[in-house]
Structure formats: C-alpha cells, structure tokens
Design a protein around this motif. Structure first.
Motif, PDB file in Angstrom:
ATOM      1  N   SER A 211      35.327  45.344  26.191  1.00  0.00           N
ATOM      2  CA  SER A 211      35.204  47.108  24.965  1.00  0.00           C
ATOM      3  C   SER A 211      34.724  46.056  23.897  1.00  0.00           C
ATOM      4  N   ALA A 212      34.886  45.081  23.613  1.00  0.00           N
ATOM      5  CA  ALA A 212      35.100  44.576  21.878  1.00  0.00           C
ATOM      6  C   ALA A 212      33.623  44.529  21.545  1.00  0.00           C
ATOM      7  N   GLY A 213      31.747  44.289  22.540  1.00  0.00           N
ATOM      8  CA  GLY A 213      31.607  44.475  22.012  1.00  0.00           C
ATOM      9  C   GLY A 213      30.693  42.495  21.885  1.00  0.00           C
ATOM     10  N   VAL A 214      32.095  41.963  23.174  1.00  0.00           N
ATOM     11  CA  VAL A 214      31.296  40.483  23.253  1.00  0.00           C
ATOM     12  C   VAL A 214      30.223  39.638  24.075  1.00  0.00           C
ATOM     13  N   GLU A 215      29.674  39.719  23.634  1.00  0.00           N
ATOM     14  CA  GLU A 215      28.400  38.677  24.498  1.00  0.00           C
ATOM     15  C   GLU A 215      28.420  37.026  24.526  1.00  0.00           C
ATOM     16  N   SER A 216      28.508  36.810  26.374  1.00  0.00           N
ATOM     17  CA  SER A 216      28.815  35.454  26.039  1.00  0.00           C
ATOM     18  C   SER A 216      30.143  34.970  26.002  1.00  0.00           C
ATOM     19  N   PRO A 217      30.612  35.895  26.355  1.00  0.00           N
ATOM     20  CA  PRO A 217      32.175  35.636  26.293  1.00  0.00           C
ATOM     21  C   PRO A 217      32.755  34.062  26.962  1.00  0.00           C
ATOM     22  N   GLU A 218      33.689  34.217  26.428  1.00  0.00           N
ATOM     23  CA  GLU A 218      34.246  32.295  26.364  1.00  0.00           C
ATOM     24  C   GLU A 218      35.892  32.810  26.964  1.00  0.00           C
ATOM     25  N   ILE A 219      36.800  32.398  27.969  1.00  0.00           N
ATOM     26  CA  ILE A 219      37.819  32.364  27.942  1.00  0.00           C
ATOM     27  C   ILE A 219      38.852  31.544  28.765  1.00  0.00           C
ATOM     28  N   ASN A 220      39.652  31.365  27.715  1.00  0.00           N
ATOM     29  CA  ASN A 220      40.396  29.922  27.751  1.00  0.00           C
ATOM     30  C   ASN A 220      41.590  30.239  28.843  1.00  0.00           C
ATOM     31  N   LEU A 221      41.825  29.564  30.224  1.00  0.00           N
ATOM     32  CA  LEU A 221      42.608  29.294  31.113  1.00  0.00           C
ATOM     33  C   LEU A 221      43.695  29.045  30.868  1.00  0.00           C
ATOM     34  N   GLY A 222      44.073  28.430  30.111  1.00  0.00           N
ATOM     35  CA  GLY A 222      45.089  27.309  29.166  1.00  0.00           C
ATOM     36  C   GLY A 222      45.376  26.033  30.507  1.00  0.00           C
ATOM     37  N   GLY A 223      46.588  25.703  30.551  1.00  0.00           N
ATOM     38  CA  GLY A 223      46.833  24.571  30.693  1.00  0.00           C
ATOM     39  C   GLY A 223      47.917  24.731  32.056  1.00  0.00           C
ATOM     40  N   GLY A 224      49.128  23.672  32.551  1.00  0.00           N
ATOM     41  CA  GLY A 224      50.113  24.565  33.316  1.00  0.00           C
ATOM     42  C   GLY A 224      49.735  23.309  34.993  1.00  0.00           C
ATOM     43  N   MET A 225      48.420  22.512  35.077  1.00  0.00           N
ATOM     44  CA  MET A 225      48.503  22.453  35.911  1.00  0.00           C
ATOM     45  C   MET A 225      49.471  21.583  36.643  1.00  0.00           C
ATOM     46  N   GLY A 226      50.576  21.651  37.571  1.00  0.00           N
ATOM     47  CA  GLY A 226      51.833  21.152  38.339  1.00  0.00           C
ATOM     48  C   GLY A 226      51.434  19.579  38.420  1.00  0.00           C
ATOM     49  N   VAL A 227      52.888  18.960  38.293  1.00  0.00           N
ATOM     50  CA  VAL A 227      52.807  17.333  38.259  1.00  0.00           C
ATOM     51  C   VAL A 227      54.086  17.258  38.650  1.00  0.00           C
ATOM     52  N   ASP A 228      54.827  16.981  40.168  1.00  0.00           N
ATOM     53  CA  ASP A 228      55.738  16.369  40.520  1.00  0.00           C
ATOM     54  C   ASP A 228      56.135  14.906  40.353  1.00  0.00           C
ATOM     55  N   TYR A 229      56.978  15.312  39.851  1.00  0.00           N
ATOM     56  CA  TYR A 229      57.705  14.090  40.075  1.00  0.00           C
ATOM     57  C   TYR A 229      58.902  12.868  41.254  1.00  0.00           C
ATOM     58  N   VAL A 230      59.595  14.557  41.636  1.00  0.00           N
ATOM     59  CA  VAL A 230      59.924  13.885  43.359  1.00  0.00           C
ATOM     60  C   VAL A 230      59.159  13.019  43.967  1.00  0.00           C
ATOM     61  N   ALA A 231      57.836  14.015  43.821  1.00  0.00           N
ATOM     62  CA  ALA A 231      56.631  13.546  44.362  1.00  0.00           C
ATOM     63  C   ALA A 231      55.659  12.615  43.901  1.00  0.00           C
ATOM     64  N   PRO A 232      55.234  11.557  42.985  1.00  0.00           N
ATOM     65  CA  PRO A 232      54.412  11.741  42.538  1.00  0.00           C
ATOM     66  C   PRO A 232      53.063  11.468  43.223  1.00  0.00           C
ATOM     67  N   GLU A 233      52.852  10.425  44.252  1.00  0.00           N
ATOM     68  CA  GLU A 233      52.060  10.817  45.238  1.00  0.00           C
ATOM     69  C   GLU A 233      51.375  12.187  45.136  1.00  0.00           C
ATOM     70  N   CYS A 234      51.595  13.572  44.994  1.00  0.00           N
ATOM     71  CA  CYS A 234      51.449  14.618  45.432  1.00  0.00           C
ATOM     72  C   CYS A 234      50.876  14.668  44.142  1.00  0.00           C
ATOM     73  N   ARG A 235      49.541  15.197  44.068  1.00  0.00           N
ATOM     74  CA  ARG A 235      48.632  15.123  43.150  1.00  0.00           C
ATOM     75  C   ARG A 235      48.354  16.364  42.938  1.00  0.00           C
ATOM     76  N   PHE A 236      48.797  16.850  41.435  1.00  0.00           N
ATOM     77  CA  PHE A 236      47.319  17.805  41.489  1.00  0.00           C
ATOM     78  C   PHE A 236      46.163  18.744  42.404  1.00  0.00           C
ATOM     79  N   ASP A 237      45.797  19.515  43.098  1.00  0.00           N
ATOM     80  CA  ASP A 237      44.084  19.477  43.770  1.00  0.00           C
ATOM     81  C   ASP A 237      42.972  19.649  43.232  1.00  0.00           C
ATOM     82  N   TRP A 238      42.275  18.845  42.701  1.00  0.00           N
ATOM     83  CA  TRP A 238      41.685  19.316  41.543  1.00  0.00           C
ATOM     84  C   TRP A 238      40.318  20.151  42.341  1.00  0.00           C
ATOM     85  N   GLN A 239      40.288  19.331  43.203  1.00  0.00           N
ATOM     86  CA  GLN A 239      39.257  19.897  44.438  1.00  0.00           C
ATOM     87  C   GLN A 239      39.272  21.198  44.663  1.00  0.00           C
TER      88      GLN A 239
END
Length: 384
Positions: A211-239
């Motif tokens: 509606s704002a007339g932006v062609e080829s828009p960019e959308i930054n989805l931010g960060g916040g991928m989880g990190v588990d300090y209780v179970a360090p071996e459980c990492r964010f599932d990037w796949q």
C-alpha cells in the motif's frame, strides 16, 4: 562442553595463576558461524547483532559468514566500522540522537531503522542535503509471546496505528527512501516459534508495504533465536528454520535476520580458580576469584550458569564432595552468584572452574569496575 584447545589453555593459565580470564575459541566460532551460513544458503541475509559481543576479533571472525552487522548506537557504529571497514550496516535502536543520525548519514549506513514518527521527521531534516537515506520502519506488533525469554514491547518501534503517521512524512520527504519493515518482537524462541513469529510479521508487513508503493521490499525479521543455558547441547535448529523460511520467502522480496547470542555465545569461557570452600548455615559455598561484575549473564538471566570443574594440579585447603554447592564471587553482595546449590562430585581450593557459554552478553554487559578488582585477561585460540 569445554573444547580441547580451551582445556589445554586453562592448564597454562593455572600454571601462571592468570585468573580470571576470558578464553575464546575462534575456530569454534568460525565453525558455528559457517554452519549457520551453510544452513541458510544465502537467504535470508544475515546481519550479526554486534551488541551480543562486539569484540573486534569476534567481528572479524564472523564477518566472512554474514552479510553485514546490526548496530544499536553511534558508538557501536564507529566500533564495527573500525574493526571491519566497509561493512554493510543496519542502524537500529530507540532514542537516536542528532549526532548519531548525522554520523550514520556521513558514513553512508546502508539501512537506518526508524523507531518513531519524530525520529523520521528528524532524519528527513538531516538527510535532505546529504542525498537522502534508506530507511526501514520498525513495527511493534501485538501478539502472543508465550515462551519468549524477552518480549520487545513498550518503547521499541511503532504499533500499527502509530506507524501510519509515517506515510505523510515520507510523502513530504521524497529523499527518504522507504525500503521495508523491521520487526524484532521477542527473544529466546526455538525454530518453530521463530517461524510462527515470522509468519505474523510477514502477514502484516507485506500488505502495508504494498500500500506504500514499495517494490522489491525488504523485511527484517529480527533476532531472538533461542539459547538454552540449562542444556547447552540443545542448540537452535537452523536447518528447520531454514526450511521454513525458504517456504515463506517470495521471489520479489529480501528477508533479513539479526542473530547475535545464538551465533557468538558458544565460543567463550570465563575461567577462574577457587579461593575458598566453606559452609554457612548448612549450605556449602565455593568462593571464586572474580565475580559476576565480570560475567553479568548469571545475574541478568537469573540462572545457574553452566560450568566444568578442572581439578587443580595440587589442590590445597578445604574441599567438599558429593554435596550441592553454591558458586559465588568476590563482591560484597549476596547477589554475586554464578550458580546456586548445584550438585558436584568434588571441589577444592585451587581447582579451576570454566564457565561455558560466555561468548555473548557476558563481559560486554558487565559492571566490571564495581569494587575495582583486577580485570580478567583475554585469550584468543588458536594463538598466533
């Protein structure tokens, strides 16, 4: 789990009584960053959030695996460009000053994330004679943030009602080039929760940008991928995240993310030695050199920080076995706690304690001049 190179270096630190110390495994950092890059295969774009750990060696090690850096202050902006000249920069954060915006314009920052209509007006005035600016509007969407470690509500960005006020400003200032939307709504999410949040952001951003007339828009989805300090071996599932985000992306748009902690945290250790072991009112304490003024994470997160005990070469003084132990530092406050009532096999004066997951939001967020204890030394492996 401590890496072999870090464990070996801890022996040298113990021999030299060089504690406390931060030990960074740069090979581990590069390997992890490379794994993330490989999983995402170039889409979305990756901008490392420098606030997680702005150490110049971290920035230079990460640089080959990311598309740019996200900064949240004028100080971070200058610091990152000094460490990695020519980098693509996204400049965000609430309360940008006139001096910071001018600096961003002079340095030709690629994207400025605008947090309010007032900030947009200020940028319009400053940028008119500077050839304009490429902007992303930061939106703060309402929604369910259940399970998030941190919900980015309140002063961050604009709710959908407030963001409408930006239309008039943009129309009156054609030298401001609206490129897209930025949204960082929560932190500490797993891959599936991140994907659900991304769907929510895209569902709002796409029709608004159209509606704002932006062609080829960019959308930054931010960060916040989880990190588990209780179970360090459980990492964010990037796949899983990569597979999901590939399905969400449209050919005409650019998606971007800003991982910080999830990229840097596993490459650092805060290493120190045991000064005393004692009992008070039925509870056992291990008093460590240094304290949470040098690694603020345990207090900030309110958790037991993961650690590994490395027996000293010639333990001396008190020791305790097979009981819960609370690990504290040298500060004159009962809040100086690394980990509380953690079962251990044995700990003695002279042992070494290596706190893992100290590669992000550790030293750089700490109040290290409190009580003026000696600062830790810093070690980067492999050494030259």
């Amino acid at each position: 789990m401590i890496t072999e190179s870090v464990a070996g270096h801890c022996e040298h630190l113990a021999q030299a009584s060089n504690f406390p110390a931060y030990v960074y495994d740069m090979d581990a950092l590069a390997q992890h960053a490379g794994t993330i890059r490989s999983a995402l295969s170039g889409s979305p774009e990756i901008f490392y959030a420098a606030k997680a750990n702005p150490d110049p060696e971290f920035l230079r090690t990460i640089a080959p695996f990311v598309d740019g850096f996200e900064v949240a202050s004028g100080g971070e902006l200058r610091h990152v460009l000094d460490a990695v000249p020519g980098s693509r920069i996204a400049f965000g954060g609430p309360g940008k000053t006139v001096a910071e915006l001018r600096d961003a314009l002079e340095r030709r920052v690629e994207r400025i994330h605008v947090e309010s209509p007032h900030e947009l007006k200020r940028l319009a005035e400053l940028s008119r004679s500077a050839g304009g600016a490429d902007v992303m509007l930061r939106v703060n969407l309402a929604g369910d943030r259940a399970g998030a470690a941190l919900a980015m509500t309140g002063p961050f960005g604009m709710d959908p009602e407030l963001i409408e006020a930006c239309r008039v400003i943009l129309e009156a200032a054609p030298w401001l080039r609206l490129r897209g939307i930025h949204a960082h709504l929560a932190s500490g999410l797993d891959a599936n929760a991140m994907l659900r949040q991304s769907e929510q952001i895209l569902a709002w951003a796409r029709p608004w940008l159209s509606s704002a007339g932006v062609e080829s828009p960019e959308i930054n989805l931010g960060g916040g991928m989880g990190v588990d300090y209780v179970a360090p071996e459980c990492r964010f599932d990037w796949q899983t995240y990569a597979q999901g985000i590939t399905k969400l992306k449209r050919p005409e748009e650019t998606l971007r993310i800003e991982p910080g902690r999830a990229m840097a945290v596993y490459a650092g250790w805060y290493v120190t030695d045991v000064l005393d072991v004692k009992q008070a009112h039925g509870e056992w304490f291990a008093v460590l050199r240094g304290g949470t003024m040098q690694i603020r994470t345990p207090v900030t997160k309110g958790h037991n920080h993961p650690f590994q005990i490395l027996p000293g070469a010639s333990p001396e003084g008190p020791a305790v076995e097979n009981v819960p132990v609370t690990f504290v530092g040298q500060l004159c406050t009962p809040k100086d706690v690394f980990a509380r009532s953690v079962p251990i096999d044995r700990i003695a004066v002279g042992d070494v304690v290596a706190f893992s997951m100290a590669g992000a939001y550790a030293w750089n967020i700490s109040h290290y001049d409190f009580l003026m204890h000696p600062r830790p030394s810093f070690h980067y492996l492999p050494q030259p």
